[in-house]
Every structure is written in structure tokens, then in C-alpha cells.
Design a protein around this motif. Structure first.
Motif, PDB file in Angstrom:
ATOM      1  N   ARG A  85     -29.514  11.734 129.935  1.00  0.00           N
ATOM      2  CA  ARG A  85     -30.086  12.241 128.674  1.00  0.00           C
ATOM      3  C   ARG A  85     -29.850  13.716 128.464  1.00  0.00           C
ATOM      4  O   ARG A  85     -29.772  14.178 127.333  1.00  0.00           O
ATOM      5  N   LYS A  86     -29.701  14.461 129.547  1.00  0.00           N
ATOM      6  CA  LYS A  86     -29.475  15.908 129.407  1.00  0.00           C
ATOM      7  C   LYS A  86     -28.152  16.218 128.726  1.00  0.00           C
ATOM      8  O   LYS A  86     -27.955  17.311 128.215  1.00  0.00           O
ATOM      9  N   TYR A  87     -27.246  15.224 128.692  1.00  0.00           N
ATOM     10  CA  TYR A  87     -25.946  15.423 128.054  1.00  0.00           C
ATOM     11  C   TYR A  87     -25.964  15.027 126.583  1.00  0.00           C
ATOM     12  O   TYR A  87     -24.959  15.134 125.896  1.00  0.00           O
ATOM     13  N   HIS A  88     -27.093  14.529 126.106  1.00  0.00           N
ATOM     14  CA  HIS A  88     -27.228  14.064 124.730  1.00  0.00           C
ATOM     15  C   HIS A  88     -28.389  14.784 124.069  1.00  0.00           C
ATOM     16  O   HIS A  88     -29.254  15.344 124.727  1.00  0.00           O
ATOM     17  N   ASN A  89     -28.412  14.737 122.766  1.00  0.00           N
ATOM     18  CA  ASN A  89     -29.440  15.398 121.990  1.00  0.00           C
ATOM     19  C   ASN A  89     -29.851  14.445 120.868  1.00  0.00           C
ATOM     20  O   ASN A  89     -28.989  13.984 120.117  1.00  0.00           O
ATOM     21  N   LYS A  90     -31.139  14.151 120.774  1.00  0.00           N
ATOM     22  CA  LYS A  90     -31.633  13.220 119.756  1.00  0.00           C
ATOM     23  C   LYS A  90     -31.209  13.655 118.359  1.00  0.00           C
ATOM     24  O   LYS A  90     -30.770  12.844 117.550  1.00  0.00           O
ATOM     25  N   LYS A  91     -31.297  14.941 118.083  1.00  0.00           N
ATOM     26  CA  LYS A  91     -30.930  15.468 116.763  1.00  0.00           C
ATOM     27  C   LYS A  91     -29.453  15.214 116.474  1.00  0.00           C
ATOM     28  O   LYS A  91     -29.094  14.791 115.376  1.00  0.00           O
ATOM     29  N   ASP A  92     -28.588  15.450 117.461  1.00  0.00           N
ATOM     30  CA  ASP A  92     -27.151  15.220 117.269  1.00  0.00           C
ATOM     31  C   ASP A  92     -26.858  13.741 117.052  1.00  0.00           C
ATOM     32  O   ASP A  92     -26.029  13.384 116.212  1.00  0.00           O
ATOM     33  N   LEU A  93     -27.505  12.873 117.819  1.00  0.00           N
ATOM     34  CA  LEU A  93     -27.306  11.434 117.661  1.00  0.00           C
ATOM     35  C   LEU A  93     -27.764  10.985 116.275  1.00  0.00           C
ATOM     36  O   LEU A  93     -27.089  10.200 115.609  1.00  0.00           O
ATOM     37  N   GLN A  94     -28.903  11.487 115.840  1.00  0.00           N
ATOM     38  CA  GLN A  94     -29.434  11.171 114.511  1.00  0.00           C
ATOM     39  C   GLN A  94     -28.460  11.647 113.432  1.00  0.00           C
ATOM     40  O   GLN A  94     -28.135  10.910 112.509  1.00  0.00           O
ATOM     41  N   GLU A  95     -27.961  12.871 113.572  1.00  0.00           N
ATOM     42  CA  GLU A  95     -27.050  13.434 112.571  1.00  0.00           C
ATOM     43  C   GLU A  95     -25.726  12.680 112.517  1.00  0.00           C
ATOM     44  O   GLU A  95     -25.169  12.475 111.440  1.00  0.00           O
ATOM     45  N   TRP A  96     -25.209  12.269 113.686  1.00  0.00           N
ATOM     46  CA  TRP A  96     -23.954  11.521 113.693  1.00  0.00           C
ATOM     47  C   TRP A  96     -24.139  10.189 112.965  1.00  0.00           C
ATOM     48  O   TRP A  96     -23.253   9.732 112.246  1.00  0.00           O
TER      49      TRP A  96
END
Length: 125
Positions: free
Chosen positions: A56-67
Motif C-alpha cells: 500500500r505504501k506504493y499506492h495512493n487512494k487519491k491517485d487511484l480515485q483520480e485515475w
């Protein structure tokens, strides 16, 4: 509404059960389908929750949501499931500039405490 994962079922009878936490995906393929739907809806929270905790440290909820928000997710094609924890798929989408795109990946999943998680993926041509 048809489920975005292309299962042929309604969203209510398919991925919504996983997105709301009512059920957990029983297989790596089911998790893959529910994650595609989470990009299509979009649901960044679910994408983070179903990412393997150590990754999870390599991902970001905001970035996933935006993509998910910036693209129109049009089709998921499961190519093969060579092992219980691998799924090869093609995700089709329209990018923010209106261009059709293809995301072809061989994903690795891991089951922990009776739940499947996305670990990583290898992009394919």
C-alpha cells in the motif's frame, strides 16, 4: 445497471457486494473483476483496501480515485488464469483526451486471512 466488470450480471448482484464489504471476492479473478469495477465507478477506497498491505505504501487512494475518474472504463477481458493467484487481463478505456487505450497486465494476487489482495502486475504488450 450492468456490472462494469463484464460478468453479464447486474452491479447489485456482482461487484457491489464486494465494494460494500458484504462479501469478499472468493477468487483472484473475482477480485480482479471487482477492482476493474472500482476503477470504473470509481472507488479508490476499495482499491486501497484490496491492495496487499505490504504494497500500500506504493499506492495512493487519491491517485487511484483520480485515475478512475479521468478515464472511461469500457471493457474488461480476462485472458487467462494460469494459476490460482495470477490473472492475465486486458482493460479497455478511453483516456482524458478521448483516445482509446489498452492496459494489458499479468497480475499477482495473494490470499491472506481468507481474503484476496492485489500484490503487483507485469505490463504486457
Amino acid at each position: 445497471m450492468n456490472c462494469p466488470c463484464c460478468s453479464g450480471k447486474s452491479y447489485e448482484d456482482c461487484c457491489k457486494l464486494y465494494h460494500t464489504g458484504e462479501k469478499h471476492a472468493p477468487t483472484a479473478e473475482a477480485l480482479m473483476r471487482s477492482r476493474f469495477s472500482a476503477f470504473a465507478i470509481p472507488n479508490g477506497e476499495y482499491l486501497m483496501e484490496t491492495t496487499f498491505p505490504g504494497k500500500r505504501k506504493y499506492h495512493n487512494k487519491k491517485d487511484l480515485q483520480e485515475w478512475g475518474e479521468m478515464n472511461e472504463w469500457t471493457k474488461l477481458e480476462i485472458i487467462r488464469t494460469p494459476t490460482l493467484n495470477h490473472v492475465e487481463f486486458k482493460a479497455y478505456y478511453i483516456d482524458e483526451d478521448g483516445n482509446p487505450q489498452l492496459h494489458h497486465e499479468l497480475s499477482v494476487f495473494q490470499k491472506m486471512n481468507e481474503r484476496w489482495y492485489y500484490v503487483s502486475g507485469e505490463f504486457l504488450d
